[in-house]
Design a protein around this motif. Structure first.
Motif, PDB file in Angstrom:
ATOM      1  N   PRO A   5       0.831  -1.204   0.000  1.00 13.95           N
ATOM      2  CA  PRO A   5       0.000   0.000   0.000  1.00 13.95           C
ATOM      3  C   PRO A   5       0.865   1.254   0.000  1.00 13.95           C
ATOM      4  O   PRO A   5       1.928   1.293   0.625  1.00 13.95           O
ATOM      5  N   SER A   6       0.402   2.268  -0.692  1.00 12.57           N
ATOM      6  CA  SER A   6       1.116   3.536  -0.740  1.00 12.57           C
ATOM      7  C   SER A   6       1.061   4.210   0.621  1.00 12.57           C
ATOM      8  O   SER A   6       0.050   4.124   1.324  1.00 12.57           O
ATOM      9  N   PRO A   9      -2.365   8.162   1.937  1.00 13.74           N
ATOM     10  CA  PRO A   9      -3.711   7.583   2.078  1.00 13.74           C
ATOM     11  C   PRO A   9      -4.601   7.817   0.857  1.00 13.74           C
ATOM     12  O   PRO A   9      -5.406   6.958   0.501  1.00 13.74           O
ATOM     13  N   HIS A  12      -3.594   5.369  -1.847  1.00  8.38           N
ATOM     14  CA  HIS A  12      -4.032   4.030  -1.436  1.00  8.38           C
ATOM     15  C   HIS A  12      -5.542   3.874  -1.652  1.00  8.38           C
ATOM     16  O   HIS A  12      -6.001   2.864  -2.187  1.00  8.38           O
ATOM     17  N   ARG A  13      -6.302   4.887  -1.251  1.00  9.89           N
ATOM     18  CA  ARG A  13      -7.754   4.859  -1.416  1.00  9.89           C
ATOM     19  C   ARG A  13      -8.118   4.742  -2.896  1.00  9.89           C
ATOM     20  O   ARG A  13      -8.971   3.942  -3.280  1.00  9.89           O
ATOM     21  N   THR A  15      -6.319   3.545  -5.302  1.00 11.99           N
ATOM     22  CA  THR A  15      -5.931   2.210  -5.773  1.00 11.99           C
ATOM     23  C   THR A  15      -7.001   1.188  -5.405  1.00 11.99           C
ATOM     24  O   THR A  15      -7.396   0.360  -6.226  1.00 11.99           O
ATOM     25  N   LEU A  16      -7.488   1.251  -4.174  1.00  7.94           N
ATOM     26  CA  LEU A  16      -8.535   0.328  -3.734  1.00  7.94           C
ATOM     27  C   LEU A  16      -9.813   0.512  -4.544  1.00  7.94           C
ATOM     28  O   LEU A  16     -10.470  -0.462  -4.918  1.00  7.94           O
TER      29      LEU A  16
END
Length: 126
Positions: A5-6, A9, A12-13, A15-16
């Motif tokens: 995960p990056s 945040p 990451h969000r 990417t999810l």
């Protein structure tokens, strides 16, 4: 192997969300290939707009829809429906006294809605 995960945040969000979109797209493609989508009653036609949708502020539409689908409609949703109903009554009314009363009710309701929404914004609920 999945990347780590990056540390950011937001990255990451995002990417999810992209991964979730990919999973949804795969399920939809499989349903299309199997014919499951085409057998749906509303396939190929626009969905009917829910009552009060156009009167609901844009930032509330999706969260309210999710809550409604979960069987937990927020109280504000009923306020928007009432406002839409009052507007329809006002448009249909030809009696001046009735129109004045409806305008007064609508004004009071719109003030209540504005206060509720402002409270939600100030508290960070939206």
């Amino acid at each position: 192997m999945k990347p780590l995960p990056s540390p950011d945040p937001e990255v990451h969000r995002n990417t999810l969300l992209r991964e979730q979109d990919d999973v949804i797209a795969k399920h939809l493609a499989a349903a299309m290939r199997s014919g499951e989508l085409q057998s749906a009653e509303s396939f190929g036609r626009p969905l009917q707009e829910a009552e009060g949708w156009a009167e609901t502020p844009l930032e509330f539409r999706l969260p309210f829809k999710v809550l409604k689908n979960a069987g937990v409609p927020p109280p504000e949703l009923e306020l928007f429906k009432t406002r839409a109903d009052l507007r329809r009554q006002l448009d249909a009314s030809r009696d001046d006294a009735e129109r004045a009363a409806l305008r007064q009710k609508l004004s009071e309701l719109e003030q209540l809605i504005a206060l509720r929404l402002e409270g939600m914004r100030a508290s960070g609920r939206i």
